[in-house]
Write an enzyme that holds these catalytic residues in place. Sequence first.
Site, PDB file in Angstrom:
ATOM      1  N   ASP A  13       0.811  -1.221   0.000  1.00 37.41           N
ATOM      2  CA  ASP A  13       0.000   0.000   0.000  1.00 37.41           C
ATOM      3  C   ASP A  13       0.845   1.271   0.000  1.00 37.41           C
ATOM      4  O   ASP A  13       0.443   2.296   0.556  1.00 37.41           O
ATOM      5  CB  ASP A  13      -0.972   0.024   1.204  1.00 37.41           C
ATOM      6  CG  ASP A  13      -1.761  -1.264   1.303  1.00 37.41           C
ATOM      7  OD1 ASP A  13      -2.243  -1.727   0.260  1.00 37.41           O
ATOM      8  OD2 ASP A  13      -1.884  -1.814   2.414  1.00 37.41           O
ATOM      9  N   GLY A  15       1.576   2.904  -2.622  1.00 41.05           N
ATOM     10  CA  GLY A  15       1.178   3.761  -3.750  1.00 41.05           C
ATOM     11  C   GLY A  15       1.816   3.290  -5.057  1.00 41.05           C
ATOM     12  O   GLY A  15       2.020   4.084  -5.977  1.00 41.05           O
ATOM     13  N   LYS A  16       2.127   2.002  -5.127  1.00 40.24           N
ATOM     14  CA  LYS A  16       2.771   1.462  -6.343  1.00 40.24           C
ATOM     15  C   LYS A  16       1.881   1.595  -7.568  1.00 40.24           C
ATOM     16  O   LYS A  16       2.363   1.834  -8.666  1.00 40.24           O
ATOM     17  CB  LYS A  16       3.100  -0.034  -6.153  1.00 40.24           C
ATOM     18  CG  LYS A  16       4.137  -0.311  -5.090  1.00 40.24           C
ATOM     19  CD  LYS A  16       4.382  -1.791  -4.953  1.00 40.24           C
ATOM     20  CE  LYS A  16       3.187  -2.579  -4.470  1.00 40.24           C
ATOM     21  NZ  LYS A  16       2.756  -2.273  -3.102  1.00 40.24           N
ATOM     22  N   LYS A  18      -0.181   3.882  -8.443  1.00 42.74           N
ATOM     23  CA  LYS A  18      -0.066   5.199  -9.064  1.00 42.74           C
ATOM     24  C   LYS A  18       1.285   5.348  -9.764  1.00 42.74           C
ATOM     25  O   LYS A  18       1.364   5.882 -10.870  1.00 42.74           O
ATOM     26  CB  LYS A  18      -0.221   6.289  -7.997  1.00 42.74           C
ATOM     27  CG  LYS A  18       0.158   7.597  -8.612  1.00 42.74           C
ATOM     28  CD  LYS A  18       0.165   8.777  -7.775  1.00 42.74           C
ATOM     29  CE  LYS A  18       0.835   9.894  -8.554  1.00 42.74           C
ATOM     30  NZ  LYS A  18       0.741  11.159  -7.888  1.00 42.74           N
ATOM     31  N   ASN A  38      -5.020 -10.638  -3.949  1.00 42.71           N
ATOM     32  CA  ASN A  38      -4.890 -10.032  -2.616  1.00 42.71           C
ATOM     33  C   ASN A  38      -4.450  -8.574  -2.763  1.00 42.71           C
ATOM     34  O   ASN A  38      -4.653  -7.761  -1.870  1.00 42.71           O
ATOM     35  CB  ASN A  38      -3.889 -10.807  -1.741  1.00 42.71           C
ATOM     36  CG  ASN A  38      -2.565 -11.108  -2.438  1.00 42.71           C
ATOM     37  OD1 ASN A  38      -2.422 -10.917  -3.634  1.00 42.71           O
ATOM     38  ND2 ASN A  38      -1.613 -11.610  -1.690  1.00 42.71           N
ATOM     39  N   GLY A  40      -4.338  -4.732  -4.371  1.00 43.01           N
ATOM     40  CA  GLY A  40      -5.364  -3.790  -4.826  1.00 43.01           C
ATOM     41  C   GLY A  40      -4.667  -2.512  -5.208  1.00 43.01           C
ATOM     42  O   GLY A  40      -4.111  -1.840  -4.352  1.00 43.01           O
ATOM     43  N   HIS A  41      -4.624  -2.214  -6.491  1.00 33.95           N
ATOM     44  CA  HIS A  41      -3.973  -0.983  -6.933  1.00 33.95           C
ATOM     45  C   HIS A  41      -5.029   0.053  -7.302  1.00 33.95           C
ATOM     46  O   HIS A  41      -5.782  -0.137  -8.246  1.00 33.95           O
ATOM     47  CB  HIS A  41      -3.063  -1.271  -8.132  1.00 33.95           C
ATOM     48  CG  HIS A  41      -1.838  -2.054  -7.748  1.00 33.95           C
ATOM     49  ND1 HIS A  41      -0.980  -2.604  -8.663  1.00 33.95           N
ATOM     50  CD2 HIS A  41      -1.342  -2.355  -6.538  1.00 33.95           C
ATOM     51  CE1 HIS A  41      -0.006  -3.214  -8.011  1.00 33.95           C
ATOM     52  NE2 HIS A  41      -0.202  -3.081  -6.722  1.00 33.95           N
ATOM     53  N   THR A  42      -5.076   1.108  -6.505  1.00 31.85           N
ATOM     54  CA  THR A  42      -6.070   2.149  -6.772  1.00 31.85           C
ATOM     55  C   THR A  42      -5.530   3.122  -7.821  1.00 31.85           C
ATOM     56  O   THR A  42      -4.428   3.641  -7.687  1.00 31.85           O
ATOM     57  CB  THR A  42      -6.401   2.920  -5.469  1.00 31.85           C
ATOM     58  OG1 THR A  42      -6.734   1.951  -4.476  1.00 31.85           O
ATOM     59  CG2 THR A  42      -7.566   3.867  -5.657  1.00 31.85           C
ATOM     60  N   THR A 127      -6.026 -11.734   3.429  1.00 29.18           N
ATOM     61  CA  THR A 127      -7.129 -11.137   2.664  1.00 29.18           C
ATOM     62  C   THR A 127      -8.236 -12.169   2.396  1.00 29.18           C
ATOM     63  O   THR A 127      -9.255 -11.835   1.811  1.00 29.18           O
ATOM     64  CB  THR A 127      -6.610 -10.621   1.313  1.00 29.18           C
ATOM     65  OG1 THR A 127      -5.991 -11.720   0.627  1.00 29.18           O
ATOM     66  CG2 THR A 127      -5.609  -9.496   1.479  1.00 29.18           C
ATOM     67  N   GLN A 222       2.098  -6.182  -2.934  1.00 25.27           N
ATOM     68  CA  GLN A 222       2.488  -6.190  -1.507  1.00 25.27           C
ATOM     69  C   GLN A 222       3.793  -5.401  -1.305  1.00 25.27           C
ATOM     70  O   GLN A 222       4.046  -4.490  -2.067  1.00 25.27           O
ATOM     71  CB  GLN A 222       2.610  -7.626  -0.957  1.00 25.27           C
ATOM     72  CG  GLN A 222       1.272  -8.354  -0.860  1.00 25.27           C
ATOM     73  CD  GLN A 222       0.853  -9.023  -2.167  1.00 25.27           C
ATOM     74  OE1 GLN A 222       1.656  -9.660  -2.819  1.00 25.27           O
ATOM     75  NE2 GLN A 222      -0.391  -8.858  -2.544  1.00 25.27           N
ATOM     76  N   THR A 237       3.053 -12.426   3.332  1.00 28.31           N
ATOM     77  CA  THR A 237       2.276 -13.068   2.284  1.00 28.31           C
ATOM     78  C   THR A 237       3.058 -14.308   1.841  1.00 28.31           C
ATOM     79  O   THR A 237       4.160 -14.566   2.329  1.00 28.31           O
ATOM     80  CB  THR A 237       1.960 -12.079   1.140  1.00 28.31           C
ATOM     81  OG1 THR A 237       0.959 -12.658   0.310  1.00 28.31           O
ATOM     82  CG2 THR A 237       3.189 -11.725   0.313  1.00 28.31           C
ATOM     83  N   THR A 298      -8.518  -3.912  -1.100  1.00 25.52           N
ATOM     84  CA  THR A 298      -9.102  -5.221  -1.400  1.00 25.52           C
ATOM     85  C   THR A 298     -10.151  -5.613  -0.374  1.00 25.52           C
ATOM     86  O   THR A 298     -11.212  -6.121  -0.709  1.00 25.52           O
ATOM     87  CB  THR A 298      -7.978  -6.289  -1.457  1.00 25.52           C
ATOM     88  OG1 THR A 298      -7.075  -5.908  -2.480  1.00 25.52           O
ATOM     89  CG2 THR A 298      -8.520  -7.673  -1.761  1.00 25.52           C
ATOM     90  N   LYS A 329       2.665  10.114  -0.705  1.00 23.94           N
ATOM     91  CA  LYS A 329       1.740  10.566   0.338  1.00 23.94           C
ATOM     92  C   LYS A 329       2.324  11.584   1.334  1.00 23.94           C
ATOM     93  O   LYS A 329       1.865  11.668   2.475  1.00 23.94           O
ATOM     94  CB  LYS A 329       1.163   9.364   1.077  1.00 23.94           C
ATOM     95  CG  LYS A 329       0.236   8.537   0.169  1.00 23.94           C
ATOM     96  CD  LYS A 329      -0.564   7.548   0.943  1.00 23.94           C
ATOM     97  CE  LYS A 329      -1.947   7.372   0.417  1.00 23.94           C
ATOM     98  NZ  LYS A 329      -2.756   6.421   1.146  1.00 23.94           N
TER      99      LYS A 329
HETATM  100  P1  IMP Z   1      -2.458 -12.903   2.086  1.00 19.49           P
HETATM  101  O1  IMP Z   1      -1.526 -12.364   1.063  1.00 19.49           O
HETATM  102  O2  IMP Z   1      -3.902 -12.703   1.756  1.00 19.49           O
HETATM  103  O3  IMP Z   1      -2.138 -14.327   2.437  1.00 19.49           O
HETATM  104  O4  IMP Z   1      -2.243 -12.078   3.451  1.00 19.49           O
HETATM  105  C1  IMP Z   1      -1.010 -12.132   4.168  1.00 19.49           C
HETATM  106  C2  IMP Z   1      -0.664 -10.751   4.731  1.00 19.49           C
HETATM  107  O5  IMP Z   1      -0.344  -9.872   3.669  1.00 19.49           O
HETATM  108  C3  IMP Z   1      -1.804 -10.083   5.507  1.00 19.49           C
HETATM  109  O6  IMP Z   1      -1.249  -9.318   6.549  1.00 19.49           O
HETATM  110  C4  IMP Z   1      -2.426  -9.158   4.479  1.00 19.49           C
HETATM  111  O7  IMP Z   1      -3.086  -8.056   5.068  1.00 19.49           O
HETATM  112  C5  IMP Z   1      -1.176  -8.707   3.738  1.00 19.49           C
HETATM  113  N1  IMP Z   1      -1.440  -8.290   2.361  1.00 19.49           N
HETATM  114  C6  IMP Z   1      -1.729  -9.060   1.293  1.00 19.49           C
HETATM  115  N2  IMP Z   1      -1.890  -8.321   0.190  1.00 19.49           N
HETATM  116  C7  IMP Z   1      -1.681  -7.054   0.554  1.00 19.49           C
HETATM  117  C8  IMP Z   1      -1.664  -5.811  -0.159  1.00 19.49           C
HETATM  118  O8  IMP Z   1      -1.857  -5.742  -1.369  1.00 19.49           O
HETATM  119  N3  IMP Z   1      -1.395  -4.699   0.592  1.00 19.49           N
HETATM  120  C9  IMP Z   1      -1.120  -4.751   1.913  1.00 19.49           C
HETATM  121  N4  IMP Z   1      -1.129  -5.884   2.615  1.00 19.49           N
HETATM  122  C10 IMP Z   1      -1.385  -7.021   1.950  1.00 19.49           C
END
Ligand code: IMP
Length: 429
Positions: A13, A15-16, A18, A38, A40-42, A127, A222, A237, A298, A329
Site C-alpha cells: 500500500d 502507492g505502487k 499510481k 490479494n 489492490g492498486h487504486t 485477505t 504487496q 504473504t 481489497t 503521500k
Molecule cells: P495474504 O496475502 O492474503 O495471504 O495475506 C497475508 C498478509 O499480507 C496479511 O497481513 C495481508 O493483510 C497482507 N497483504 C496481502 N496483500 C496485501 C496488499 O496488497 N497490501 C497490503 N497488505 C497485503
Amino acid sequence: MSTLIVLGMQWGDEGKGKVVHYLAKQADYVVRYQGGNNAGHTLIYENKPFVLHLIPSGILFRKKYCLITNGVVVDPEALKEEIYILKKKGIFVTGRFFISEQAHVILPYHKLIDVILEKGDVKIGTTKKGIGPAYADKVKRIGIRVIDYLEKDVFEDLLEKNLNEKLFILKKSKINILKLKEKILKDHKELSKLIKPFVADTSLIIENAIAKNKKILFESAQGTLLDLDFGTYPFVTSSNPIAGGACLGAGVGPTKINDVLGVVKAYATRVGEGPFATELLDNVGEFLREEGGEYGATTGRPRRCGWFDAVAVRFSVRINNIKHLVLTKLDCMQSLKKIKICIAYKYKNDIYKEFPASRTIQKYAKPVYEEIPGFNKRIKGITKFDKLPINARKYIKRLEQLIGVSIDLISLGRKREEIIEIKKNTRWF
Ligand code: IMP
C-alpha cells in the site's frame, strides 16, 4: 535492453499502483510477477478512483501489453470479473493481455481453507483470497497450473486428488464436498474457455520483447516487509515481492534486469496482524488514516498507521539493492505539528540499527525516535521541489541520509500528474 522493477519498501500500500500508472506511459509491457488478487492498486481513471487486483494497471493504456507471469496465483473467477469491469469501461484486453501457462490456479477450496486457517491458532490477518493455500499446494507439488486447468482430463484428475487431500480440513467448514466439486466442474467449463485465449508462454514473450529492445516494467504487489523470506515472518504473504522475486516469478535471468525503483510512503502502514514498531494507537495514527484514506483497497479494512521506520526501510534498500526511490503521500502529513522518524530499535538494553529477524525483538522492540517540526504549510498542489516548505525539504533530506538512497520522485496526490520529479528528465528505461 530496458527493464525496470517497481516494488514496495514497506508492508504494501505504498502507492505502487499510481507510480506504475505514471511510468507505464513510457513502457511497452507491464508485468505482474507474484501475488494474486490479494493486491489492490487504486488508480484514477476518468477522474474516478478505480481498483485493479490482478490485471496490471498498464492495461488502462490501450497500446500496452500486460502479463501475469508464472509467479502469480490466478483466481479464474476474479479474473472474469476484472475483465468484465474493464470491458464496461470500454477497455478491451484481448490480444494484449497474457497469462503464464505455469501460473497456479486459485480454486474455491483455497479460499475456504484460508478462512478456516484464519480461525486457528495463528491469525495472520490474510485477505482470505486463498493466496497462501494456493502457494502451499504449489510447494507441495499438488497445485493446478493454468495449463493443467485447460486440459479437461488432467484438471478433473487433479481436482479429485486435491479434494481428497483436503477432506480433513474442508470438513471444518461444514461444506458439502460433493456440491463443491460439482460447482467447480460447472464453473470450469465456462472459466477455462474464458481464460484460454490469454494463456501463453509469458517468459518467451518477455525474452522476445527484450530482444527487440522493448521497455518492460515489472510491477510488484504487496511489499518487502511482507516477503515470504525477508518479511516479518510468519505475518507475511506467501510469495516474494522483492526484486529477486521478479526473476523467479517471470522467468527472466537476473542479468536482464536494469534497474529497481522502490516506492516508499512518507509514513508507515500495515494491514492485518504482525509486528509494527512505529504503530500509532493514538489520534495521530487516526489522523494519518483519515488523511491518507488508509483503508484496504481489497478488503476495506482500516490500515494500522505509524511513523516512518528508517530501520525497516534501510533493510528493504539492502534486500532489493535500491538506488532510486519514489516518496509517496507526503501531502497527508502536511498538517502535523511534529513528525517523528524511527532511527533505531531498543530491546532490553540493546540498540538495533539493523532490522532483526527475531520475532520476539520485532514484536517487543521500542522505536528510538528523532523528532522534527511539521511542514507548517499546505504542500498539495506544489509541482517543484524548491517550492516545498523548508521543513518538508528537511524531512526528505533526513530520510535520504538515514536510508542512504536518493529520492527521485515525490507523489503528492492520487492523480497521475500530482508528482514532483526531483531529478529532471530521469529516464527510467
Ligand atoms: P495474504 O496475502 O492474503 O495471504 O495475506 C497475508 C498478509 O499480507 C496479511 O497481513 C495481508 O493483510 C497482507 N497483504 C496481502 N496483500 C496485501 C496488499 O496488497 N497490501 C497490503 N497488505 C497485503
